[in-house]
Motif scaffolding. Structure first.
Motif, short mmCIF file in Angstrom:
data_model
loop_
_atom_site.label_atom_id
_atom_site.label_comp_id
_atom_site.label_asym_id
_atom_site.label_seq_id
_atom_site.Cartn_x
_atom_site.Cartn_y
_atom_site.Cartn_z
N LEU A 40 -22.25 -8.48 -8.64
CA LEU A 40 -22.51 -9.46 -9.80
C LEU A 40 -21.24 -10.45 -9.50
O LEU A 40 -20.02 -9.82 -9.12
N PRO B 196 -21.07 -24.45 -13.68
CA PRO B 196 -22.56 -24.22 -13.65
C PRO B 196 -23.06 -24.68 -12.24
O PRO B 196 -24.32 -24.23 -12.10
N ILE C 100 -22.81 -21.76 -10.33
CA ILE C 100 -23.80 -20.66 -10.58
C ILE C 100 -25.10 -21.04 -10.05
O ILE C 100 -25.73 -20.11 -9.61
N ALA C 101 -25.72 -22.34 -10.04
CA ALA C 101 -26.99 -22.52 -9.58
C ALA C 101 -27.23 -22.26 -8.25
O ALA C 101 -28.26 -21.89 -7.93
N LEU D 9 -27.65 -18.75 -7.96
CA LEU D 9 -29.07 -18.35 -8.59
C LEU D 9 -29.97 -18.40 -7.28
O LEU D 9 -30.94 -17.70 -7.18
N ASP D 10 -29.84 -19.67 -6.70
CA ASP D 10 -31.06 -20.02 -5.61
C ASP D 10 -30.67 -19.08 -4.50
O ASP D 10 -31.58 -18.59 -4.05
N LEU D 11 -29.37 -18.32 -4.36
CA LEU D 11 -29.34 -17.25 -3.36
C LEU D 11 -29.73 -15.84 -3.90
O LEU D 11 -29.71 -14.86 -3.14
N GLY D 12 -30.41 -15.87 -5.07
CA GLY D 12 -30.78 -14.68 -5.61
C GLY D 12 -29.70 -13.66 -5.90
O GLY D 12 -29.84 -12.51 -6.62
N LEU D 13 -28.42 -14.14 -6.20
CA LEU D 13 -27.20 -13.35 -6.94
C LEU D 13 -27.45 -13.46 -8.22
O LEU D 13 -27.94 -14.34 -9.15
N SER D 14 -26.57 -12.46 -8.99
CA SER D 14 -26.51 -12.43 -10.42
C SER D 14 -25.16 -12.90 -10.64
O SER D 14 -24.24 -12.22 -10.22
N VAL D 15 -24.89 -13.86 -11.70
CA VAL D 15 -23.68 -14.44 -11.98
C VAL D 15 -23.65 -14.51 -13.45
O VAL D 15 -24.58 -15.14 -14.40
N ILE D 16 -22.51 -14.53 -14.18
CA ILE D 16 -22.24 -14.55 -15.39
C ILE D 16 -21.13 -15.65 -15.57
O ILE D 16 -20.24 -15.51 -14.70
N GLN D 17 -21.44 -16.63 -16.38
CA GLN D 17 -20.28 -17.60 -16.73
C GLN D 17 -19.33 -17.11 -17.52
O GLN D 17 -19.69 -16.82 -18.72
N ARG E 63 -10.28 -14.57 -20.07
CA ARG E 63 -10.53 -13.94 -21.31
C ARG E 63 -10.93 -12.48 -21.29
O ARG E 63 -11.35 -11.66 -21.97
N ASN F 237 -16.06 -6.92 -21.47
CA ASN F 237 -17.63 -6.75 -21.56
C ASN F 237 -17.76 -5.72 -20.33
O ASN F 237 -19.12 -5.43 -20.32
#
Lengths: 378, 198
Positions: B41, B47, B50-51, B54-62, B67, B71
């Motif tokens: 993760l 962003p 992040i795109a 996502l294209d690599l199939g990874l899970s990413v949280i902005q 902070r 979580n």
């Protein structure tokens, strides 16, 4: 190259098998109005289900007539070369049960009485919609969706799918949604319902018997709703304190924003059924996979098996980013694969419908990976 | 500034749960998915990056690292990685503690401010260093907490953090023999593998 789908044709699909509803009643038979775009591949694995929001319907993309100027509600995001690429995916979009765009709902004939259901149409829930969508998938020969996608109330359906049918989707994109409504959200829906119910033409929902529609109430409901879908910034940019446009009906209107809201309300009351509006807002109010916090959301999501994309928009105050983050945090707690972005936008809740480069970039990257994984698996 | 050390993959277990703080374009996570079948993760603010993830199939949280990581659960990950980001965080001490709260081990890399080129620029020329390792001028730099091997090890001691391994590399993530012999003077990038003392 992205382009439009051109003219699309909806299809009415009939289901004879009774559907047991969550609140106990049964629909003996029903129809769903459906549009599909693109074509199903040989192993039936490239289907994407698009779920509509409160006032949406099956017409998500393309045009109904070649001369029509108004495309489907998510035309910018569905089509050849677009985020939901119809050259790659077989897209399924339907009008949900209880709707007023062709699927069985309050306007349909009740087989028991021979008259329209009207207010007697059974109460339906998000779970009922998901079951009906699963039946539709069976009918179309789709065992598993490559993705189930939706914004707002549509995002809630995608979330419900991941819980109810974990083996029937590879991925879910949940956009501008929330795990359940807050009191403030329910309050806005109640104001909208009261606007309709207090219209003298409502007749407890039996307005059809009197050959009228509660147009004023539905219009007012839409005006309230519309304000909550926009942001202070976007209303300021679009209308400011401008005076009304002279080329449109400006009778009794002081500001452009008033004229706009009245126009929206009027348009909407001409196309949307009052009983459906009440039914849809109730489904929205009652959606709560935590069953009033009797189960932790992360526990509810622990049985999901799909990849998630969650997107929110900074100025959305109807379903604020914090609400989307509740879903994200619960998925992280449950150890599920989730990606999330909080997109900068001035457009409030409506941002999920509006063209935006960053939004498109993320959505497209996610969907192209969904497709790449399909290719890899076949 | 996102080159990662050649040593990092050695310190990752197969099938490990890995959190990458400031994962950028996801290069490291994608490499570890391939080599070690990790459950990865990433956290990233940009962003566009992040795109790519996502294209690599990874899970990413902005998520903004400043902070915190509230979580995430205690010990939710086997390894928490932060490459070349510690110096840009508002409170590196809190970040390190949080990394070892949510992860069993942490891997941290940062530019060594005591690297000889910086010493020459500051000590002889009298200027804040500006070079490939630290490309920004002092008034406009994300690198607000520069430190050295020695400073970092003192902080670890204060925080009760145990150094399992340390290494050094150049900016392309490769080892240099001088850096290995004398890291505080010749190591461009400091690489640490950490855990909380039992």
């Amino acid at each position: 190259m992205s382009q439009s789908l051109g003219v699309v044709t909806p299809e009415l699909i009939h289901f004879e098998k009774p559907l047991q509803l969550e609140r106990g009643q049964t629909l003996p038979r029903y129809d769903l109005m459906v549009e599909t775009y693109g074509s199903l591949n040989t192993n039936n694995s490239n289907a994407v289900l698009v779920c509509h929001a409160l006032s949406g319907d099956h017409h998500a993309a393309g045009y109904h007539e070649s001369e029509s100027k108004k495309p489907g509600w998510w035309n910018h995001y569905i089509g050849p070369g677009k985020c939901i690429d119809t050259d790659r995916f077989f897209v399924v979009s339907l009008n949900n049960l209880g709707g007023c765009s062709g699927s069985t709902g309050p306007l349909s004939i009740n087989p028991e009485t021979g008259k329209a259901y009207g207010p007697a149409f059974p109460e339906v829930t998000v779970l009922d919609w998901v079951h009906a969508q699963a039946r539709l998938a069976d009918h179309l020969g789709i065992h598993k969706f490559a993705a189930i996608v939706g914004g707002s109330l549509g995002g809630m359906q995608a979330l419900q799918w991941s819980i109810t049918y974990p083996d029937r989707l590879d991925s879910a994109a949940i956009i501008a949604a929330a795990p359940r409504l807050t009191a403030q959200n329910i309050a806005f829906n109640e104001v909208a319902r009261q606007a309709i119910m207090r219209d003298p033409n409502f007749f407890d929902g039996n307005y059809a018997d009197h050959d009228v529609i509660p147009a004023s109430g539905v219009g007012l409901a839409r005006m309230v709703g519309h304000i909550t879908y926009l942001s202070d910034i976007s209303m300021g940019e679009k209308f400011g304190r401008n005076l009304p446009r002279e080329d449109r009906d400006a009778n009794g209107v002081n500001f452009a924003v008033e004229q706009y809201l009245r126009y929206q309300g009027k348009q909407f009351s001409g196309r949307f059924d009052a009983n459906t509006y009440i039914l849809m807002t109730r489904a929205l109010d009652y959606f709560d996979p935590t069953l009033n916090e009797s189960i932790d959301l992360s526990q509810v999501l622990s049985e999901t098996r799909c990849k998630f994309l969650v997107l929110s928009f900074t100025t959305d105050w109807r379903f604020s980013p914090a609400r989307s983050e509740e879903i994200v945090d619960a998925l992280i707690q449950a150890g599920k694969p989730v990606s999330y972005a909080r997109l900068e936008s001035a457009h409030g809740h409506d941002a999920f419908l509006i063209p935006d480069e960053t939004y498109e970039g993320l959505f497209k990257a996610f969907m192209s990976r969904v497709y790449a994984d399909l290719e890899g698996a076949s | 500034m996102n080159s990662h050390s050649y040593r990092i993959p050695d310190w990752i277990a197969n099938n490990a749960r890995v959190l990458d703080l400031g994962c950028g374009d996801g290069r490291l996570l994608a490499q570890l998915v391939n080599s070690h079948a990790i459950h990865g993760l990433g956290l990233e603010l940009d962003p566009d990056k992040i795109a790519i993830c996502l294209d690599l199939g990874l899970s990413v949280i902005q998520q903004d690292l400043n902070r915190g990581l509230s979580n995430f659960n205690d010990q939710q990950f086997d390894t928490v990685i932060m490459t070349q980001t510690l110096q840009a965080i508002r409170r590196p001490d809190l970040a390190l503690s949080e990394m070892l709260r949510v992860g069993h081990e942490a891997i941290v890399t940062f530019p060594n401010f005591a690297y000889i080129r910086n010493r020459i620029q500051l000590g002889l020329a009298g200027h804040m260093p500006v070079n490939p390792q630290l490309p920004n001028p002092w008034y406009d730099t994300p690198n607000i907490h520069l430190s050295t091997f020695r400073d970092f090890e003192e902080l670890c001691q204060t925080l009760g953090i145990h150094i399992l391994d340390k290494d050094t590399s150049n900016l392309s993530g490769k080892r240099t023999w001088l850096g290995t012999v004398w890291p505080n003077l010749f190591g461009e990038v400091a690489v640490y593998r950490l855990t909380k003392e039992p």
